[in-house]
Design a protein around this motif. Structure first.
Motif, PDB file in Angstrom:
ATOM      1  N   TYR A 130       0.817  -1.216   0.000  1.00 30.82           N
ATOM      2  CA  TYR A 130       0.000   0.000   0.000  1.00 30.82           C
ATOM      3  C   TYR A 130       0.852   1.269   0.000  1.00 30.82           C
ATOM      4  O   TYR A 130       0.392   2.319  -0.439  1.00 30.82           O
ATOM      5  N   ILE A 131       2.080   1.174   0.465  1.00 37.19           N
ATOM      6  CA  ILE A 131       2.955   2.343   0.596  1.00 37.19           C
ATOM      7  C   ILE A 131       3.125   3.105  -0.720  1.00 37.19           C
ATOM      8  O   ILE A 131       3.081   4.342  -0.734  1.00 37.19           O
ATOM      9  N   PRO A 132       3.344   2.438  -1.881  1.00 40.11           N
ATOM     10  CA  PRO A 132       3.498   3.207  -3.131  1.00 40.11           C
ATOM     11  C   PRO A 132       2.326   4.120  -3.457  1.00 40.11           C
ATOM     12  O   PRO A 132       2.517   5.174  -4.060  1.00 40.11           O
ATOM     13  N   SER A 133       1.121   3.741  -3.040  1.00 41.21           N
ATOM     14  CA  SER A 133      -0.032   4.608  -3.306  1.00 41.21           C
ATOM     15  C   SER A 133       0.013   5.872  -2.468  1.00 41.21           C
ATOM     16  O   SER A 133      -0.552   6.896  -2.845  1.00 41.21           O
ATOM     17  N   ILE A 134       0.675   5.800  -1.308  1.00 39.85           N
ATOM     18  CA  ILE A 134       0.770   6.967  -0.443  1.00 39.85           C
ATOM     19  C   ILE A 134       1.790   7.959  -0.984  1.00 39.85           C
ATOM     20  O   ILE A 134       1.562   9.168  -1.003  1.00 39.85           O
ATOM     21  N   ILE A 135       2.926   7.438  -1.445  1.00 44.26           N
ATOM     22  CA  ILE A 135       4.026   8.306  -1.871  1.00 44.26           C
ATOM     23  C   ILE A 135       4.175   8.373  -3.382  1.00 44.26           C
ATOM     24  O   ILE A 135       5.026   9.100  -3.885  1.00 44.26           O
ATOM     25  N   GLY A 136       3.336   7.611  -4.117  1.00 42.82           N
ATOM     26  CA  GLY A 136       3.527   7.498  -5.562  1.00 42.82           C
ATOM     27  C   GLY A 136       3.389   8.798  -6.320  1.00 42.82           C
ATOM     28  O   GLY A 136       4.029   8.992  -7.350  1.00 42.82           O
ATOM     29  N   GLY A 137       2.538   9.712  -5.837  1.00 40.53           N
ATOM     30  CA  GLY A 137       2.344  10.971  -6.540  1.00 40.53           C
ATOM     31  C   GLY A 137       3.258  12.080  -6.076  1.00 40.53           C
ATOM     32  O   GLY A 137       3.091  13.225  -6.491  1.00 40.53           O
ATOM     33  N   VAL A 139       6.756  14.353  -5.376  1.00 44.67           N
ATOM     34  CA  VAL A 139       7.852  14.850  -6.202  1.00 44.67           C
ATOM     35  C   VAL A 139       9.073  13.939  -6.069  1.00 44.67           C
ATOM     36  O   VAL A 139       9.767  13.650  -7.052  1.00 44.67           O
ATOM     37  N   ALA A 140       9.333  13.468  -4.847  1.00 42.54           N
ATOM     38  CA  ALA A 140      10.508  12.636  -4.609  1.00 42.54           C
ATOM     39  C   ALA A 140      10.467  11.360  -5.435  1.00 42.54           C
ATOM     40  O   ALA A 140      11.477  10.963  -6.044  1.00 42.54           O
ATOM     41  N   VAL A 141       9.305  10.702  -5.483  1.00 39.85           N
ATOM     42  CA  VAL A 141       9.191   9.467  -6.260  1.00 39.85           C
ATOM     43  C   VAL A 141       9.363   9.743  -7.746  1.00 39.85           C
ATOM     44  O   VAL A 141       9.998   8.969  -8.472  1.00 39.85           O
ATOM     45  N   ALA A 142       8.817  10.856  -8.231  1.00 33.70           N
ATOM     46  CA  ALA A 142       8.983  11.202  -9.645  1.00 33.70           C
ATOM     47  C   ALA A 142      10.453  11.419  -9.988  1.00 33.70           C
ATOM     48  O   ALA A 142      10.931  10.971 -11.046  1.00 33.70           O
ATOM     49  N   VAL A 143      11.188  12.079  -9.096  1.00 28.44           N
ATOM     50  CA  VAL A 143      12.619  12.302  -9.335  1.00 28.44           C
ATOM     51  C   VAL A 143      13.376  10.984  -9.319  1.00 28.44           C
ATOM     52  O   VAL A 143      14.244  10.731 -10.172  1.00 28.44           O
ATOM     53  N   VAL A 144      13.055  10.110  -8.360  1.00 23.62           N
ATOM     54  CA  VAL A 144      13.715   8.800  -8.287  1.00 23.62           C
ATOM     55  C   VAL A 144      13.403   7.981  -9.528  1.00 23.62           C
ATOM     56  O   VAL A 144      14.277   7.322 -10.097  1.00 23.62           O
ATOM     57  N   GLY A 244      -6.748   9.607 -13.131  1.00 23.41           N
ATOM     58  CA  GLY A 244      -5.897   9.571 -14.321  1.00 23.41           C
ATOM     59  C   GLY A 244      -5.984  10.849 -15.137  1.00 23.41           C
ATOM     60  O   GLY A 244      -4.976  11.335 -15.662  1.00 23.41           O
ATOM     61  N   PHE A 245      -7.163  11.430 -15.241  1.00 21.73           N
ATOM     62  CA  PHE A 245      -7.319  12.678 -15.990  1.00 21.73           C
ATOM     63  C   PHE A 245      -6.605  13.847 -15.302  1.00 21.73           C
ATOM     64  O   PHE A 245      -6.222  14.804 -15.971  1.00 21.73           O
ATOM     65  N   MET A 246      -6.433  13.769 -14.003  1.00 20.40           N
ATOM     66  CA  MET A 246      -5.812  14.868 -13.265  1.00 20.40           C
ATOM     67  C   MET A 246      -4.316  14.658 -13.022  1.00 20.40           C
ATOM     68  O   MET A 246      -3.703  15.440 -12.300  1.00 20.40           O
ATOM     69  N   THR A 247      -3.735  13.636 -13.611  1.00 18.30           N
ATOM     70  CA  THR A 247      -2.313  13.371 -13.416  1.00 18.30           C
ATOM     71  C   THR A 247      -1.469  14.524 -13.944  1.00 18.30           C
ATOM     72  O   THR A 247      -1.652  14.985 -15.068  1.00 18.30           O
ATOM     73  N   PHE A 248      -0.556  14.979 -13.117  1.00 16.60           N
ATOM     74  CA  PHE A 248       0.283  16.111 -13.503  1.00 16.60           C
ATOM     75  C   PHE A 248       1.743  15.940 -13.073  1.00 16.60           C
ATOM     76  O   PHE A 248       2.660  16.087 -13.887  1.00 16.60           O
ATOM     77  N   THR A 249       1.968  15.616 -11.808  1.00 13.23           N
ATOM     78  CA  THR A 249       3.315  15.640 -11.234  1.00 13.23           C
ATOM     79  C   THR A 249       4.277  14.742 -11.985  1.00 13.23           C
ATOM     80  O   THR A 249       5.398  15.151 -12.327  1.00 13.23           O
ATOM     81  N   GLN A 250       3.858  13.507 -12.257  1.00 13.21           N
ATOM     82  CA  GLN A 250       4.766  12.544 -12.871  1.00 13.21           C
ATOM     83  C   GLN A 250       5.257  13.014 -14.237  1.00 13.21           C
ATOM     84  O   GLN A 250       6.460  13.020 -14.518  1.00 13.21           O
ATOM     85  N   ALA A 251       4.319  13.414 -15.094  1.00 14.63           N
ATOM     86  CA  ALA A 251       4.695  13.818 -16.444  1.00 14.63           C
ATOM     87  C   ALA A 251       5.495  15.113 -16.440  1.00 14.63           C
ATOM     88  O   ALA A 251       6.456  15.269 -17.194  1.00 14.63           O
ATOM     89  N   TYR A 252       5.114  16.041 -15.580  1.00 18.39           N
ATOM     90  CA  TYR A 252       5.787  17.345 -15.572  1.00 18.39           C
ATOM     91  C   TYR A 252       7.233  17.211 -15.104  1.00 18.39           C
ATOM     92  O   TYR A 252       8.129  17.863 -15.654  1.00 18.39           O
TER      93      TYR A 252
END
Length: 318
Positions: A130-137, A139-144, A244-252
């Protein structure tokens, strides 16, 4: 005379009683509204107010530095007729919503069924997953994630051990969107927990009766588990689609919408228009179009649910 006086006293007492009851109800209502007033202020000040303002700005030419100029439907006409990046962003977003969502839900259901067996350590592992759902969105995870799939990241270093040359995962139009989809599928913990709760609500007597009838595991899954879980599946489908329609952090942060707009999500393009090009009126029109798209898709889901979502309170009928 005595009868008339008695009637008058009863009428006065009845009136006083009703007045006291109304005052009591008014006080209770006042206390209730006072308790929820912070939420009401936030709702009208931070939700309804900005929505009304954005609706007005969507019909204007507004750059946040000067006064808004009314242009009517010009923003909407330009979006649908003269903006190829809008079409590209909508296409990428639809792919991103409808490809990973079924994969995420299927994987989440599979793991939920494994953890529902009650084996030792299942609670610990469900928490870990369950942890990835908490931190998945974050900034740190996107950078990693960007570092992992970089040209000299851990993924390419691992492939080189087996003689494979490095792949430009993020900089290639063939792989960039797939990397973002993989990140989203990895965040399956939230629907998994909801599926797990739904599985534990299914009466065990149904499985016992099916075993007596000689049903195997596959028959139990398609005849009992899946129909009983359709309300949970429907809920997860709605929530994951909207998310999914509101996804922003990962792509940006990972791709910045590139390369060549291959990962230009709708939210990323809206952000660019609003805060990089300072075309707030145009961005407001895009936001309302997105709202209509999400509302339309949600409406279709709800209308189609009568054919495949089954509720126990309805006796198994849709």
């Amino acid at each position: 005379m005595r009868d008339a006086a008695k009637v008058n006293r009863e009428a006065i007492e009845l009136y006083d009683s009703k007045t006291r009851q109304e005052r009591k109800k008014w006080k209770e209502s006042f206390v209730g509204y006072a308790m929820i007033s912070p939420w009401l202020l936030g709702f009208f000040g931070l939700v309804i107010g900005p929505m009304i303002a954005s609706l007005y700005f969507s019909f204007t030419d507004y750059d946040m530095l000067s006064s808004a100029n009314w242009v009517g439907l010009q923003n909407y006409i330009h979006i649908f007729t003269s903006d190829p990046r809008f079409v590209q962003s909508l296409k990428v977003t639809l792919i991103f919503v409808f490809v990973p969502t079924p994969l995420k839900l299927a994987f989440a259901l599979f793991l939920a069924m494994l953890f529902n067996t009650g084996r030792k350590g299942s609670g610990l592992f469900s928490t870990i997953y369950y942890i990835p759902s908490i931190i998945g969105g974050s900034v740190a995870v996107a950078v990693v994630w960007k570092q992992l799939f970089g040209s000299r990241g851990a993924v390419n270093s691992f492939l080189e051990l087996f003689g494979f040359s490095g792949v430009n995962w993020i900089g290639s139009t063939d792989y960039a969107l797939s990397i973002l989809i993989l990140l989203v599928v990895w965040q399956f913990g939230s629907p998994m927990i909801i599926f797990l709760a739904g599985l534990r609500q299914i009466p065990q007597e149904l499985y016992e009766a099916a075993s007596v009838d000689g049903a195997n595991s596959f028959r139990k899954f398609f005849s009992i588990t899946l129909p009983m879980l359709t309300p949970v599946i429907f809920f997860n489908l709605i929530m994951q689609t909207i998310g999914g329609f509101m996804t922003f952090t990962q792509a940006y942060l990972i791709t910045g919408g590139g390369p060549l707009d291959s990962t230009l999500f709708y939210a990323v393009y809206l952000y660019e228009v609003a805060f990089e090009y300072l075309r707030m009126g145009y961005a407001s029109a895009m936001a309302w179009i997105l709202l209509v798209i999400i509302g339309g898709i949600t409406f279709v889901f709800f209308k189609s649910s009568s054919y495949w979502v089954h509720y126990e309170s309805e006796g198994g009928r849709s």
